[in-house]
Design a protein around this motif. Structure first.
Motif, PDB file in Angstrom:
ATOM      1  N   ASP B  62     -14.483   9.264  -0.176  1.00 14.99           N
ATOM      2  CA  ASP B  62     -13.171   9.184  -0.844  1.00 14.99           C
ATOM      3  C   ASP B  62     -12.602  10.570  -1.131  1.00 14.99           C
ATOM      4  O   ASP B  62     -11.388  10.757  -1.140  1.00 14.99           O
ATOM      5  N   TYR B  65     -11.457  11.951   2.311  1.00 12.30           N
ATOM      6  CA  TYR B  65     -10.352  11.176   2.889  1.00 12.30           C
ATOM      7  C   TYR B  65      -9.613  10.421   1.781  1.00 12.30           C
ATOM      8  O   TYR B  65      -9.677   9.185   1.727  1.00 12.30           O
ATOM      9  N   PRO B  66      -8.921  11.129   0.899  1.00 14.47           N
ATOM     10  CA  PRO B  66      -8.221  10.387  -0.169  1.00 14.47           C
ATOM     11  C   PRO B  66      -7.116   9.527   0.413  1.00 14.47           C
ATOM     12  O   PRO B  66      -6.316  10.001   1.212  1.00 14.47           O
ATOM     13  N   GLU B  67      -7.108   8.280   0.054  1.00 15.10           N
ATOM     14  CA  GLU B  67      -6.074   7.388   0.591  1.00 15.10           C
ATOM     15  C   GLU B  67      -5.879   6.200  -0.328  1.00 15.10           C
ATOM     16  O   GLU B  67      -6.761   5.820  -1.087  1.00 15.10           O
ATOM     17  N   GLU B  68      -4.695   5.636  -0.237  1.00 18.99           N
ATOM     18  CA  GLU B  68      -4.404   4.410  -0.987  1.00 18.99           C
ATOM     19  C   GLU B  68      -5.193   3.258  -0.383  1.00 18.99           C
ATOM     20  O   GLU B  68      -5.559   3.288   0.781  1.00 18.99           O
ATOM     21  N   ASP B  69      -5.370   2.220  -1.200  1.00 25.97           N
ATOM     22  CA  ASP B  69      -5.909   0.986  -0.628  1.00 25.97           C
ATOM     23  C   ASP B  69      -4.943   0.499   0.431  1.00 25.97           C
ATOM     24  O   ASP B  69      -3.751   0.762   0.351  1.00 25.97           O
ATOM     25  N   GLU B  70      -5.473  -0.220   1.394  1.00 23.84           N
ATOM     26  CA  GLU B  70      -4.592  -0.731   2.444  1.00 23.84           C
ATOM     27  C   GLU B  70      -3.559  -1.678   1.854  1.00 23.84           C
ATOM     28  O   GLU B  70      -3.893  -2.560   1.073  1.00 23.84           O
TER      29      GLU B  70
END
Lengths: 557, 78
Positions: B62, B65-70
């Motif tokens: 996380d 690769y910080p990212e929003e939930d799909e």
């Protein structure tokens, strides 16, 4: 003495215009009025925060400490971390007495749930107990006999359940399913489902989501053919693809398509030519975590593809030297963010992805190298603007794009739904009606009213009785096949989940009690759930993180 | 205070800086143990279990690769 009875209640999943927030309670009430329950699934319901003010909605809390999970998708497991937050004190007291919330699920679902708990900041010592189940291996919980059976879905190891209540009432609930073959793990099997049905099914709960689609839902084999077409038409440059990470079969399908396309190409080149498949490069947290979960459950894609095709496939993450040193035309990126959300694809399109750079790829040539961008998922209603903007951004960057339409026929088949079409629904109705010695009443679930009505119609066409039961109505299920429930409910109760930090890395969740008007969909907050924070490490002490960075930096020096 | 296996976020932050190009989709637990043991300030004699180690790796992923939930409605998770 009161009458004993078995009952069922949907706490979510049968929603007016949304699908999700699945939670189904099966109960048995004895002659003394004592009730025992088990819950099937506890998922989250998608919400557009800009419209509703909430990140998602979840069903009201289960009235039991045993949750059976059909599979590891968010709409079936997404409520669990929030449940652990809201019940923190109650569960801490139970753990001191040697008790705990127990999740009964397959090994793959366990990995997905644990990843979800970690990502939501639940400390390990607050994790529930996990009882790992397998299709065909019955178990008993809280007085109910349960037999899981394998179904096909877009995630491996999905199951349905046959649940036998203490009074002998037997219900089958499919979970999300279709009947097409799946590449990973066990899938739907007419014979096995028929064998379970032969012991008698009084009530059959069927996934309705895709029931308005004609025929049986296609399998991954057709998607593989579509991907091979794409590969044939994408020569001389890198391919950047977007996937929904929880559709884990798709990773296998992509790897197989790469191997087979390389093999076919080599065969054309001559007898001595070696197949040289592109390397799969994973970019995005959820797709990398999904591969870890696959490996942990024995689904080692490279080994499987070697065995199935004889071709060696390489899969690496985008941050590795191997990925960065590969010539671009040998790269096949598998990225997150199919709908234009803040994830891998958007960052690439906006030159913000630190591991995948269009400029770096072009620097290998005179700048005329084609870059192909394929979204392997069509636009989802509600995401139209972001989805279109994403494609436009790639086009502005000079990429060749293919973003399939949800509403028109597409050039390539790049996606297969995981849900039962009308043909699949007819198939399960036929298998159960031919095998069950008892009359079976079908109850459509997991769908909007139109989808559920269609399942009812298909069931009746196949000689079964069927009825539509609204969300949150408790249905008594006598064995004479004449269920009883109270109709006319005007409101539904949900829990609104709001990350007050608006920071998916460091969320701070608040939970509101929401009453939703069934007809108008208007929501009214009627209260909230108070809960204590997790232990100190879960408060994400920023000073400690800063300290760790200093330690790490000093180590690097 | 020494870092311990229960300091999931701190360990993941340190590892992300020390080893930015590790393939986390295949990192083995034995390798992780060695990496963590090499973090300055780490001192924990207890044997980590699978959940301890996976929590560190998932948090590390996380961070990299910080990212929003799909943004996917359940019917479309498919």
């Amino acid at each position: 003495m009161a009458e004993n009875y078995t009952s069922w209640k949907s706490a979510g999943g049968n929603n007016a215009d949304h699908i999700g927030g699945n939670g189904y309670e099966f109960s048995y009430t004895d002659e003394n009025g004592e009730k025992k329950s088990i819950q099937v699934d506890y998922g989250s319901l998608f919400s557009n925060k800009e419209e509703t003010g909430y990140d998602c909605f979840i069903p009201t809390m289960p009235n039991c400490d045993d949750i059976l999970i059909t599979h590891g998708h968010a709409d079936h497991i997404g409520g669990i971390p929030h449940l652990l937050n809201m019940k923190r004190e109650e569960l801490a007291a139970k753990r001191e007495n040697g008790e705990n919330l127990t999740i009964h699920c397959t090994a793959f679902a366990e990995k997905m749930i644990k990843n979800n708990l970690t990502g939501s900041g639940i400390p390990k010592d607050e994790f529930p107990e996990f009882d790992i189940i397998e299709p065909g291996k019955p178990f008993e919980v809280n007085g109910f006999k349960v037999e899981p059976f394998a179904v096909s879905h877009s995630i491996p190891d999905a199951v349905g359940f046959v649940i036998e209540s203490p009074d002998g009432t037997r219900v089958m609930t499919t979970g999300d399913f279709k009947t097409a073959e799946v590449p990973l793990g066990k899938g739907w099997d007419d014979e096995k489902v028929g064998a379970i049905a032969s012991k008698g099914i009084d009530y059959l709960f069927i996934d309705s989501t895709s029931s308005v689609q004609q025929g049986e839902t296609i399998g991954e084999a057709q998607v593989k053919d579509g991907l091979k077409e794409i590969l044939k038409n994408s020569q001389g440059g890198p391919v950047i693809s977007g996937v929904i990470s929880s559709s884990c079969h798709r990773l296998h399908t992509i790897a197989t398509a790469l191997a087979e396309e390389a093999l076919e190409k080599a065969e054309k080149e001559g007898p001595d030519a070696e197949p040289k498949p592109r390397t799969m490069i994973l970019d995005g947290a959820s797709v990398i975590a999904a591969r870890r979960a696959l490996n942990a459950c024995g689904y080692k894609l490279e080994d499987m593809i070697k065995e199935e095709t004889g071709v060696d496939i390489q899969i690496v993450t985008s941050n590795t030297k191997k990925a960065l040193e590969l010539p671009p035309e040998e790269r096949f990126y598998v990225c997150t963010g199919t709908q234009g959300e803040e994830a891998s694809l958007l960052k690439i399109a906006e030159d913000r992805n630190k591991n995948v750079s269009l400029e770096e790829m072009r620097s290998w040539s005179d700048g005329d190298m084609p870059i192909y961008v394929y979204d392997l998922q069509s636009c989802i209603p509600g995401s139209e603007e972001k989805h279109q903007a994403l494609e436009e951004k790639f086009k502005e960057q000079g990429c060749i794009t293919y973003f399939p339409s949800r509403y028109k026929p597409n050039k390539y088949t790049v996606h297969a739904s995981g849900h039962a079409g009308a043909g699949d629904v007819a198939r399960i109705c036929k298998v159960v009606s031919e095998n069950s010695p008892r009359p079976t009443m079908v109850v459509p679930i997991h769908g909007d009213p139109g989808q559920r009505r269609n399942v009812m119609k298909i069931a009746q066409e196949n000689g079964l009785n069927a009825c539509i039961v609204p969300n949150m109505a408790e249905m008594k299920m006598p064995k004479d096949g004449r269920p009883v429930w109270q109709d006319g409910r005007k409101t539904e109760e949900w829990i609104g989940v709001n990350d007050a930090n608006n920071d998916f890395r460091r969320p701070y969740f608040r939970y509101d009690k929401i009453l939703m008007n069934v007809e108008t969909q208007e929501r009214k907050k009627i209260g909230y759930y108070k809960y204590p924070s997790a232990s100190k490490k879960l408060a994400y002490d920023h000073n400690q993180i800063a300290a760790a960075k200093i330690i790490a930096k000093s180590h690097l020096r | 205070m020494a870092l311990k296996w229960s300091d999931t976020e701190d360990l993941a932050q340190a590892l992300a800086q020390l080893y930015p190009d590790v393939d986390l989709s295949v990192l083995e637990h034995d390798e992780l143990r060695e990496m963590v043991a090499g973090i300055e300030g780490f001192d924990d004699p207890t044997e980590p279990d699978e959940d301890d180690m996976e929590a560190v790796i998932v948090t590390w992923i996380d961070i990299l690769y910080p990212e929003e939930d799909e943004h996917v409605k359940s019917g479309d998770i498919d």
